[in-house]
Scaffold this motif. Structure first.
Motif, PDB file in Angstrom:
ATOM      1  N   ALA A  15      45.644  31.703-106.715  1.00  0.00           N
ATOM      2  CA  ALA A  15      44.728  31.344-107.805  1.00  0.00           C
ATOM      3  C   ALA A  15      45.465  30.632-108.936  1.00  0.00           C
ATOM      4  CB  ALA A  15      44.034  32.594-108.335  1.00  0.00           C
ATOM      5  N   ILE A  16      46.653  31.108-109.260  1.00  0.00           N
ATOM      6  CA  ILE A  16      47.443  30.491-110.327  1.00  0.00           C
ATOM      7  C   ILE A  16      47.873  29.086-109.925  1.00  0.00           C
ATOM      8  CG2 ILE A  16      49.666  30.626-111.537  1.00  0.00           C
ATOM      9  CD1 ILE A  16      49.213  33.736-111.504  1.00  0.00           C
ATOM     10  N   ALA A  17      48.333  28.917-108.683  1.00  0.00           N
ATOM     11  CA  ALA A  17      48.742  27.593-108.206  1.00  0.00           C
ATOM     12  C   ALA A  17      47.582  26.610-108.266  1.00  0.00           C
ATOM     13  CB  ALA A  17      49.289  27.687-106.783  1.00  0.00           C
ATOM     14  N   ARG A  18      46.400  27.051-107.841  1.00  0.00           N
ATOM     15  CA  ARG A  18      45.216  26.187-107.883  1.00  0.00           C
ATOM     16  C   ARG A  18      44.884  25.774-109.309  1.00  0.00           C
ATOM     17  NH1 ARG A  18      41.538  29.774-103.784  1.00  0.00           N
ATOM     18  NH2 ARG A  18      42.204  28.784-101.835  1.00  0.00           N
ATOM     19  N   GLU A  19      44.900  26.727-110.227  1.00  0.00           N
ATOM     20  CA  GLU A  19      44.538  26.435-111.618  1.00  0.00           C
ATOM     21  C   GLU A  19      45.561  25.521-112.275  1.00  0.00           C
ATOM     22  OE1 GLU A  19      42.213  26.342-114.983  1.00  0.00           O
ATOM     23  OE2 GLU A  19      41.707  27.073-112.987  1.00  0.00           O
ATOM     24  N   LEU A  20      46.841  25.786-112.049  1.00  0.00           N
ATOM     25  CA  LEU A  20      47.874  24.931-112.630  1.00  0.00           C
ATOM     26  C   LEU A  20      47.761  23.505-112.108  1.00  0.00           C
ATOM     27  CD1 LEU A  20      50.899  27.391-112.538  1.00  0.00           C
ATOM     28  CD2 LEU A  20      49.770  26.499-114.591  1.00  0.00           C
ATOM     29  N   ALA A  21      47.506  23.356-110.811  1.00  0.00           N
ATOM     30  CA  ALA A  21      47.339  22.014-110.236  1.00  0.00           C
ATOM     31  C   ALA A  21      46.113  21.332-110.835  1.00  0.00           C
ATOM     32  CB  ALA A  21      47.222  22.101-108.725  1.00  0.00           C
ATOM     33  N   GLU A  67      45.012  21.703-113.725  1.00  0.00           N
ATOM     34  CA  GLU A  67      45.362  21.340-115.095  1.00  0.00           C
ATOM     35  C   GLU A  67      46.361  20.188-115.154  1.00  0.00           C
ATOM     36  OE1 GLU A  67      44.194  22.370-117.995  1.00  0.00           O
ATOM     37  OE2 GLU A  67      42.792  23.801-117.129  1.00  0.00           O
ATOM     38  N   GLY A  68      46.800  19.710-113.983  1.00  0.00           N
ATOM     39  CA  GLY A  68      47.673  18.554-113.947  1.00  0.00           C
ATOM     40  C   GLY A  68      49.142  18.839-113.756  1.00  0.00           C
ATOM     41  N   ALA A  69      49.523  20.107-113.617  1.00  0.00           N
ATOM     42  CA  ALA A  69      50.936  20.448-113.438  1.00  0.00           C
ATOM     43  C   ALA A  69      51.401  20.102-112.028  1.00  0.00           C
ATOM     44  CB  ALA A  69      51.163  21.938-113.693  1.00  0.00           C
ATOM     45  N   MET A  70      52.683  19.759-111.899  1.00  0.00           N
ATOM     46  CA  MET A  70      53.295  19.635-110.591  1.00  0.00           C
ATOM     47  C   MET A  70      53.662  21.050-110.166  1.00  0.00           C
ATOM     48  SD  MET A  70      56.674  17.580-109.293  1.00  0.00           S
ATOM     49  CE  MET A  70      57.892  18.812-109.704  1.00  0.00           C
ATOM     50  N   VAL A  71      53.139  21.507-109.056  1.00  0.00           N
ATOM     51  CA  VAL A  71      53.342  22.885-108.618  1.00  0.00           C
ATOM     52  C   VAL A  71      54.369  22.938-107.501  1.00  0.00           C
ATOM     53  CG1 VAL A  71      52.237  24.937-107.632  1.00  0.00           C
ATOM     54  CG2 VAL A  71      50.985  23.514-109.265  1.00  0.00           C
ATOM     55  N   VAL A  72      55.361  23.792-107.681  1.00  0.00           N
ATOM     56  CA  VAL A  72      56.335  24.103-106.641  1.00  0.00           C
ATOM     57  C   VAL A  72      56.029  25.534-106.243  1.00  0.00           C
ATOM     58  CG1 VAL A  72      58.774  24.404-106.092  1.00  0.00           C
ATOM     59  CG2 VAL A  72      58.072  22.595-107.676  1.00  0.00           C
ATOM     60  N   GLY A  73      55.673  25.731-104.965  1.00  0.00           N
ATOM     61  CA  GLY A  73      55.254  27.061-104.549  1.00  0.00           C
ATOM     62  C   GLY A  73      55.970  27.550-103.316  1.00  0.00           C
ATOM     63  N   CYS A  74      55.979  28.878-103.157  1.00  0.00           N
ATOM     64  CA  CYS A  74      56.560  29.478-101.969  1.00  0.00           C
ATOM     65  C   CYS A  74      55.801  30.760-101.634  1.00  0.00           C
ATOM     66  CB  CYS A  74      58.042  29.763-102.161  1.00  0.00           C
ATOM     67  SG  CYS A  74      58.383  30.943-103.468  1.00  0.00           S
ATOM     68  N   LEU A 115      48.260  19.959-118.668  1.00  0.00           N
ATOM     69  CA  LEU A 115      49.621  20.263-118.212  1.00  0.00           C
ATOM     70  C   LEU A 115      50.270  19.089-117.475  1.00  0.00           C
ATOM     71  CD1 LEU A 115      49.152  23.947-116.978  1.00  0.00           C
ATOM     72  CD2 LEU A 115      50.080  23.136-119.150  1.00  0.00           C
ATOM     73  N   GLY A 116      49.688  17.917-117.588  1.00  0.00           N
ATOM     74  CA  GLY A 116      50.244  16.735-116.946  1.00  0.00           C
ATOM     75  C   GLY A 116      51.691  16.518-117.352  1.00  0.00           C
ATOM     76  N   GLY A 117      52.544  16.226-116.380  1.00  0.00           N
ATOM     77  CA  GLY A 117      53.952  15.983-116.658  1.00  0.00           C
ATOM     78  C   GLY A 117      54.796  17.244-116.700  1.00  0.00           C
ATOM     79  N   ARG A 118      54.181  18.391-116.513  1.00  0.00           N
ATOM     80  CA  ARG A 118      54.928  19.656-116.521  1.00  0.00           C
ATOM     81  C   ARG A 118      55.063  20.176-115.101  1.00  0.00           C
ATOM     82  NH1 ARG A 118      55.181  22.333-121.969  1.00  0.00           N
ATOM     83  NH2 ARG A 118      54.136  20.839-123.290  1.00  0.00           N
ATOM     84  N   CYS A 119      56.079  20.992-114.888  1.00  0.00           N
ATOM     85  CA  CYS A 119      56.343  21.562-113.572  1.00  0.00           C
ATOM     86  C   CYS A 119      56.181  23.077-113.647  1.00  0.00           C
ATOM     87  CB  CYS A 119      57.764  21.218-113.135  1.00  0.00           C
ATOM     88  SG  CYS A 119      58.181  21.879-111.513  1.00  0.00           S
ATOM     89  N   ALA A 120      55.516  23.654-112.635  1.00  0.00           N
ATOM     90  CA  ALA A 120      55.336  25.103-112.568  1.00  0.00           C
ATOM     91  C   ALA A 120      55.836  25.607-111.225  1.00  0.00           C
ATOM     92  CB  ALA A 120      53.864  25.457-112.735  1.00  0.00           C
ATOM     93  N   VAL A 121      56.610  26.678-111.235  1.00  0.00           N
ATOM     94  CA  VAL A 121      57.079  27.317-110.012  1.00  0.00           C
ATOM     95  C   VAL A 121      56.250  28.584-109.836  1.00  0.00           C
ATOM     96  CG1 VAL A 121      59.029  28.392-108.833  1.00  0.00           C
ATOM     97  CG2 VAL A 121      59.402  26.406-110.309  1.00  0.00           C
ATOM     98  N   VAL A 122      55.575  28.693-108.682  1.00  0.00           N
ATOM     99  CA  VAL A 122      54.690  29.829-108.430  1.00  0.00           C
ATOM    100  C   VAL A 122      55.097  30.488-107.122  1.00  0.00           C
ATOM    101  CG1 VAL A 122      52.293  30.562-108.134  1.00  0.00           C
ATOM    102  CG2 VAL A 122      52.811  28.591-109.584  1.00  0.00           C
ATOM    103  N   THR A 123      55.276  31.801-107.150  1.00  0.00           N
ATOM    104  CA  THR A 123      55.560  32.549-105.930  1.00  0.00           C
ATOM    105  C   THR A 123      54.267  33.182-105.430  1.00  0.00           C
ATOM    106  OG1 THR A 123      56.132  34.553-107.178  1.00  0.00           O
ATOM    107  CG2 THR A 123      57.932  33.045-106.632  1.00  0.00           C
ATOM    108  N   GLY A 124      54.218  33.428-104.138  1.00  0.00           N
ATOM    109  CA  GLY A 124      53.050  34.064-103.548  1.00  0.00           C
ATOM    110  C   GLY A 124      51.829  33.177-103.480  1.00  0.00           C
TER     111      GLY A 124
END
Length: 64
Positions: free
Chosen positions: A27-33, A35-42, A10-19
């Motif tokens: 758990a989702i934020a950890r896994e996405l990170a 996998e290489g995604a840039m995570v925006v969380g709240c 997922l390198g170069g992709r952005c994911a927005v995760v709530t909670g």
């Protein structure tokens, strides 16, 4: 269908995760990170959300 995308897929992709402070959001934020995604969380719990984001290597309060 092949669902094993492999680490870093997922390198170069952005994911927005709530909670991100706990449970599924965390758990989702950890896994996405991982996998290489840039995570925006709240999270409604600022301290828990910030702790998770720091744990996964995201600069808390970073400008996009």
């Amino acid at each position: 269908m092949d669902t094993d995308m492999g680490r870093g897929s997922l390198g170069g992709r952005c994911a927005v995760v709530t909670g991100v402070g706990s449970g599924l959001g965390q758990a989702i934020a950890r896994e996405l990170a991982a996998e290489g995604a840039m995570v925006v969380g709240c999270d409604v719990n600022d301290a828990a959300g910030e702790a998770t984001m720091q744990e996964i290597g995201v600069h808390v309060g970073a400008d996009l």
